[in-house]
Design an enzyme around this catalytic site. Structure first.
Site, PDB file in Angstrom:
ATOM      1  CG  LEU A 110      46.778  38.732  35.678  1.00 48.52           C
ATOM      2  CD1 LEU A 110      48.047  39.485  36.087  1.00 48.52           C
ATOM      3  CD2 LEU A 110      47.172  37.430  35.012  1.00 48.52           C
ATOM      4  CG  ASP A 111      42.030  44.684  35.917  1.00 48.74           C
ATOM      5  OD1 ASP A 111      40.853  44.289  35.822  1.00 48.74           O
ATOM      6  OD2 ASP A 111      42.436  45.733  35.411  1.00 48.74           O
ATOM      7  CG  ASP A 125      41.381  41.990  39.810  1.00 50.71           C
ATOM      8  OD1 ASP A 125      40.742  42.645  38.972  1.00 50.71           O
ATOM      9  OD2 ASP A 125      41.755  40.801  39.611  1.00 50.71           O
ATOM     10  CD  GLU A 137      38.062  39.447  39.846  1.00 51.11           C
ATOM     11  OE1 GLU A 137      39.226  39.097  39.591  1.00 51.11           O
ATOM     12  OE2 GLU A 137      37.097  39.253  39.098  1.00 51.11           O
ATOM     13  CD  GLU A 138      40.419  35.246  39.446  1.00 53.95           C
ATOM     14  OE1 GLU A 138      40.448  36.092  38.553  1.00 53.95           O
ATOM     15  OE2 GLU A 138      39.737  34.195  39.366  1.00 53.95           O
ATOM     16  CG  ASP A 193      35.284  37.637  34.986  1.00 55.66           C
ATOM     17  OD1 ASP A 193      34.391  37.963  34.183  1.00 55.66           O
ATOM     18  OD2 ASP A 193      35.663  38.325  35.944  1.00 55.66           O
ATOM     19  CG  ASP A 216      42.872  35.146  35.924  1.00 57.13           C
ATOM     20  OD1 ASP A 216      41.949  34.821  35.147  1.00 57.13           O
ATOM     21  OD2 ASP A 216      43.249  36.312  36.100  1.00 57.13           O
ATOM     22  CD  GLU A 225      37.701  44.904  38.477  1.00 54.26           C
ATOM     23  OE1 GLU A 225      36.480  44.845  38.707  1.00 54.26           O
ATOM     24  OE2 GLU A 225      38.231  44.395  37.474  1.00 54.26           O
TER      25      GLU A 225
HETATM   26  P1  P6P Z   1      34.628  44.493  28.634  1.00 50.93           P
HETATM   27  C1  P6P Z   1      38.771  42.883  32.586  1.00 50.93           C
HETATM   28  O1  P6P Z   1      38.129  41.623  32.383  1.00 50.93           O
HETATM   29  C2  P6P Z   1      37.788  43.800  33.295  1.00 50.93           C
HETATM   30  O2  P6P Z   1      37.406  43.250  34.520  1.00 50.93           O
HETATM   31  C3  P6P Z   1      38.402  45.170  33.486  1.00 50.93           C
HETATM   32  O3  P6P Z   1      39.772  45.125  33.704  1.00 50.93           O
HETATM   33  C4  P6P Z   1      38.047  45.877  32.180  1.00 50.93           C
HETATM   34  O4  P6P Z   1      37.946  47.290  32.338  1.00 50.93           O
HETATM   35  C5  P6P Z   1      36.691  45.266  31.820  1.00 50.93           C
HETATM   36  O5  P6P Z   1      36.633  43.993  32.468  1.00 50.93           O
HETATM   37  C6  P6P Z   1      36.531  45.069  30.334  1.00 50.93           C
HETATM   38  O6  P6P Z   1      35.219  44.588  30.126  1.00 50.93           O
HETATM   39  O7  P6P Z   1      33.174  44.121  28.843  1.00 50.93           O
HETATM   40  O8  P6P Z   1      34.755  45.863  28.002  1.00 50.93           O
HETATM   41  O9  P6P Z   1      35.444  43.447  27.920  1.00 50.93           O
END
Ligand code: P6P
Length: 336
Positions: free
Chosen positions: A119-120, A117, A95-96, A66, A72, A281
């Site tokens: 900043l999700d 995580d 996660e980072e 990512d 983040d 997550e």
């Molecule tokens: P997509 C955000 O980047 C994440 O990790 C989750 O919070 C979220 O559910 C998912 O990815 C969204 O992924 O492929 O649908 O954009």
């Protein structure tokens, strides 16, 4: 202004919970206090992100590939620095960050392990869409001193607590210690999280499904049949369902917790293990949903029973109302 039935702060709630454990040392309460401070510090930046030069990217990518946003990085450092000196944790994992995060030598190592995580949903930052911080807390299993990778690779069923902070229309701190799920809403005027959702219970069945249908063509035929079924009209089973998806797991899972239905990030032909991380997550969210009376699955078993083998491994994830997740599993297993 509608005054709360019971003006209960998160701090007071944590203290009262601690009184239920005569042998409590206060380390766990201290950990949660420090985490709630970190949440307020992240909220402060998230809530003004558009006004300061903290939007945008750092031109780095994380272990999962990512793009790392400035916010983040800020959230990651904020959580680590809030937690590294309190003497409550022996090791952390974010996660980072590719590897485990040790406690600086000058500080005491505690008996807990924190995975987070920071900043999700960071792909949503610049669009001002809901974000979240997600965390899991375990007892250490290593004998003492610096924590180890094994401390961080415990199955979700070993979690002693899990929760998330959701930065949305309001900011909420939602967590469980295995005795129900409780939500606290931040009152910015006093800087306190106030109890607003005591003992949250997820509906047994909902009428919302939440998944990225842009991946439909890569899904298994079994999953395609399940989603097609949800879209058929049938009054008796309250179909068609509505689809809601914001692309921030914390936001989609929070709505599922309150309204019911099913959230999923399935595996597909390109990524059989899906996109979401087991440790950062899926385990915490599965613990919360199951504690609220819902169900989690990787398609075959509860997420909480999956034994992690690496820090950043992905897993297909289905979670939400018991009846909805059970029906989805029946389709996935070819029984419908
Ligand atoms: P997509 C955000 O980047 C994440 O990790 C989750 O919070 C979220 O559910 C998912 O990815 C969204 O992924 O492929 O649908 O954009």
């Amino acid at each position: 202004m509608i005054l709360q039935k019971k003006f209960m702060t998160l701090e007071r709630f944590i203290y009262e919970q601690e009184q239920l454990y005569p042998n409590a040392t206060g380390q766990f309460s201290g950990l949660l206090h420090d985490l709630s401070l970190a949440a307020k510090l992240v909220w402060r930046e998230v809530s003004k992100a558009g006004l300061v030069n903290i939007l945008g990217v750092t031109h780095k990518t994380n272990t999962s590939g990512d793009v790392v946003k400035k916010l983040d990085e800020f959230a990651d450092e904020t959580v680590y620095k809030a937690m590294d000196h309190g003497g409550h944790v022996c090791v952390m994992a974010s996660e980072e960050n590719e590897d485990i995060l040790h406690i600086p030598d000058e500080y005491k190592a505690g008996k807990y392990v924190l995975l987070f995580d920071p900043l999700d949903g960071s792909s949503n930052i610049d669009a001002n869409i809901t974000l979240g911080t997600i965390f899991s807390i375990y007892n250490r299993i290593s004998p003492g001193g610096k924590g180890t990778l094994d401390d961080c690779l415990q199955s979700g069923s070993n979690q002693v607590a899990a929760g998330y902070i959701i930065y949305g229309t309001s900011t909420m701190f939602v967590y469980t210690t295995g005795h129900g799920v409780h939500g606290f809403t931040l009152d910015p005027s006093v800087g306190e999280f106030l109890l607003s959702h005591e003992n949250i219970r997820i509906p047994k069945k909902g009428k919302i499904y939440s998944m990225n249908e842009g991946n439909y063509r890569n899904w298994s035929s079994e999953l395609q049949r399940y989603v097609d079924y949800l879209k058929e009209s049938d009054k008796e089973t309250a179909r068609p369902y509505s689809m809601r998806y914001i692309g921030t797991m914390a936001g989609d899972a929070h709505r599922t917790l309150l309204y019911g239905g099913i959230f999923a990030y399935p595996g597909d032909k390109k990524n059989p293990e899906g996109k979401l991380r087991l440790c950062y997550e899926c385990n915490p969210m599965a613990f919360i949903i199951e504690q609220a009376g819902g169900r989690s699955s990787n398609g075959k078993q509860s997420i909480l029973n999956v034994q992690p083998t690496s820090l950043h491994q992905h897993t297909p994830v289905f979670l939400g109302s018991e009846e909805d997740v059970k029906l989805c599993e029946e389709f996935l297993q070819g029984k419908r």
